[in-house]
Enzyme design. Structure first.
Site, mmCIF file in Angstrom:
data_model
loop_
_atom_site.group_PDB
_atom_site.id
_atom_site.type_symbol
_atom_site.label_atom_id
_atom_site.label_comp_id
_atom_site.label_asym_id
_atom_site.label_seq_id
_atom_site.Cartn_x
_atom_site.Cartn_y
_atom_site.Cartn_z
ATOM 1 N N TYR A 147 0.853 -1.195 0.000
ATOM 2 C CA TYR A 147 0.000 0.000 0.000
ATOM 3 C C TYR A 147 0.884 1.239 0.000
ATOM 4 C CZ TYR A 147 -3.456 3.468 1.436
ATOM 5 O OH TYR A 147 -4.264 4.579 1.494
ATOM 6 N N ASP A 242 9.005 2.720 0.501
ATOM 7 C CA ASP A 242 7.907 3.444 1.142
ATOM 8 C C ASP A 242 8.043 3.197 2.640
ATOM 9 O OD1 ASP A 242 5.593 4.311 2.291
ATOM 10 O OD2 ASP A 242 4.266 3.495 0.748
ATOM 11 N N LYS A 270 3.730 9.885 8.628
ATOM 12 C CA LYS A 270 3.276 9.518 9.978
ATOM 13 C C LYS A 270 4.153 10.143 11.076
ATOM 14 C CE LYS A 270 0.930 5.339 8.318
ATOM 15 N NZ LYS A 270 -0.486 5.578 8.292
HETATM 16 C C1 LIG Z 1 3.070 2.318 3.637
HETATM 17 C C2 LIG Z 1 2.156 3.498 3.429
HETATM 18 N N1 LIG Z 1 2.402 4.331 2.411
HETATM 19 C C3 LIG Z 1 1.643 5.417 2.174
HETATM 20 C C4 LIG Z 1 0.569 5.708 2.977
HETATM 21 C C5 LIG Z 1 -0.273 6.907 2.703
HETATM 22 O O1 LIG Z 1 -0.060 7.886 3.658
HETATM 23 P P1 LIG Z 1 -1.203 8.979 3.919
HETATM 24 O O2 LIG Z 1 -2.342 8.256 4.541
HETATM 25 O O3 LIG Z 1 -0.530 9.981 4.804
HETATM 26 O O4 LIG Z 1 -1.542 9.547 2.573
HETATM 27 C C6 LIG Z 1 0.271 4.876 4.062
HETATM 28 C C7 LIG Z 1 -0.871 5.160 4.941
HETATM 29 O O5 LIG Z 1 -1.178 4.457 5.857
HETATM 30 C C8 LIG Z 1 1.074 3.727 4.291
HETATM 31 O O6 LIG Z 1 0.809 2.871 5.280
#
Ligand SMILES: Cc1ncc(COP(=O)(O)O)c(C=O)c1O
Length: 441
Positions: A147, A242, A270
């Site tokens: 994700y 990521d 985060k």
């Molecule tokens: C691994 C990962 N990448 C990207 C995101 C997206 O971040 P945001 O919710 O701040 O857009 C998340 C959100 O939980 C995530 O867990």
């Protein structure tokens, strides 16, 4: 806390009705909980939140991850108060954000430069755009079950119900132009041989490989990340980690430090914003230079701007959070709390006889209801999702909030929390064990 004391007040009922009217589905986009257990948060402190009816919950959602120090941490609150008096947003380079950029570069092994965004989704989106510019190709490779936020390229095979043959993607959302499906290749996590085969065929059209180094709950198998690094070096394809979840969590330097593999670019989010909207792309200077406005007017320039990017309130919250995490023993404490919980849950599972296991890292993990090994998305998909939903609902009924498929351990979780959590888990597991096999959702 008995179930009888956990009654919803008329005021909270009214707010839930209002939410159902004014918010699609009554929610913020996050997962729904069963109607009889829905609640409205009034406040949080440390590892607990309280709803409008005054009911208390142990919180393992922790704002979906940013609140690693717990809610309303005094150092973060003081830093934010101080900044509020100095101005809340400038759309200009400001002291706090420069200091945060410097700290990110000190902490994250791949980071030579930083470009701030407001969300993790934007960070992965712009990391891909920078990689395309550097590599002068369009397509990207991502992993099934990974994700990376909610933009069009990210929402491909992050949770397919019926996965297709690799590398064909399945869009996770309506409204994504079909042409994007031709721009994203899907590979299996933890399967280096298949990745190698796909790269041998498609490397020349690829702009980037993006991966969650710790994918949701899946730990990388020994050699997987190092192998991915070697392959992407061989083909000169930028590798993007990521680290929105793992950054400053698995270690101060994130998954890169924890697993000892350094990518070309990373997305962090985060924790870096201390509970405020802030995330970033960081990485090698020669790739990050694409964001430099001196290149405006050339084909090497990536346009990236946002009203609240570099917000100083978020920056001071992030700086205060990172300062706490740098204190000696912080990560050892986090791991210790997580390990006690994990070990406790594993023992409860063993005693219950329910086919289940704990997977993940010590500070971010969950139960999966299968006793088969789980190392990729398809194995995760084969676990009993109905049992997990029942388990989550039974935890919530007893005053414990967790993500749909994740518990975030924080520095605010106490010995008492661990003990109470294990009591709740034991009761919830007993319900799962005794329930008739639920129909698949
Ligand atoms: C691994 C990962 N990448 C990207 C995101 C997206 O971040 P945001 O919710 O701040 O857009 C998340 C959100 O939980 C995530 O867990």
């Amino acid at each position: 806390m008995s179930d009888a004391s956990r009654t919803r007040s008329p005021e909270e009922t009214r707010l839930l009705q209002l939410a159902a009217t004014r918010l699609p589905g009554g929610v913020l986009g996050s997962a729904r909980v069963p109607d009889d257990l829905a609640f409205v948060v009034e406040r949080g402190r440390g590892s607990h939140v309280w709803d409008v009816s005054g009911r208390e919950y142990i919180d393992y959602l922790m704002g979906s991850g940013p609140m690693i120090l717990g809610h309303s941490h005094p150092t973060v609150v003081a830093a934010v108060r101080d900044q509020l008096e100095k101005g809340t947003t400038f759309f200009m380079v400001n002291e706090a954000i420069v200091r945060l950029a410097d700290e990110v570069c000190r902490a994250v092994p791949c980071a030579e430069q930083v470009r701030f965004t407001s969300t993790g989704s934007e960070a992965t989106f712009f990391a891909l755009r920078a990689a395309r510019t550097w590599r002068r190709r369009d397509k990207i490779m991502k992993f099934e079950g990974g994700y990376h936020g909610s933009h069009d390229y990210a929402l491909m095979s992050s949770s397919p119900r019926s996965p297709k043959a690799f590398p064909a993607p399945t869009p996770d959302s309506a409204g994504i132009p079909h042409v994007i499906e031709g721009e994203v290749l899907i590979a299996p996590f933890n399967d280096l041989a298949t990745v190698e085969g796909l790269l041998a065929v498609h490397a020349d059209s690829l702009a980037a490989v993006i991966v969650e180094p710790f994918q949701r709950l899946l730990t990388p198998q020994p050699g997987f990340l190092a192998g991915l690094r070697a392959l992407t070096v061989r083909y000169e394809i930028p590798l993007i980690f990521d680290e929105v979840v793992t950054g400053f969590r698995l270690a101060y330097g994130g998954a890169q430090e924890h697993y000892g593999v350094v990518p070309d670019l990373a997305a962090v989010g985060k924790i870096v914003g201390g509970g405020f909207p802030l995330a970033a792309v960081c990485g090698r200077e020669d790739i990050m230079k694409a964001f430099d406005p001196h290149r405006d007017g050339t084909p090497e320039f990536v346009a990236q701007v946002g009203t609240l990017n570099g917000n100083p309130v978020a920056a001071v919250a992030g700086l205060a959070t990172l300062a706490e995490l740098r204190k000696p023993g912080a990560y050892a404490r986090l791991r210790q709390t997580g390990t006690r919980l994990r070990d406790g849950v594993a023992e409860l599972i063993r005693r219950s006889g329910v086919p289940a296991q704990v997977i993940g890292e010590s500070m971010v993990f969950d139960i999966v209801f299968t006793d088969r090994p789980v190392t990729d998305y398809r194995m995760l998909l084969a676990a009993d999702g109905a049992r997990l939903r029942l388990f989550n609902a039974e935890c919530l009924r007893r005053g414990l909030v967790k993500g749909r498929e994740k518990l975030y351990v924080s520095l605010a979780h106490t010995e008492d929390d661990v003990a109470r959590t294990l009591e709740i888990f034991e009761a919830a597991l007993a319900v799962v064990r005794d329930a008739p096999t639920p129909a698949p959702a």
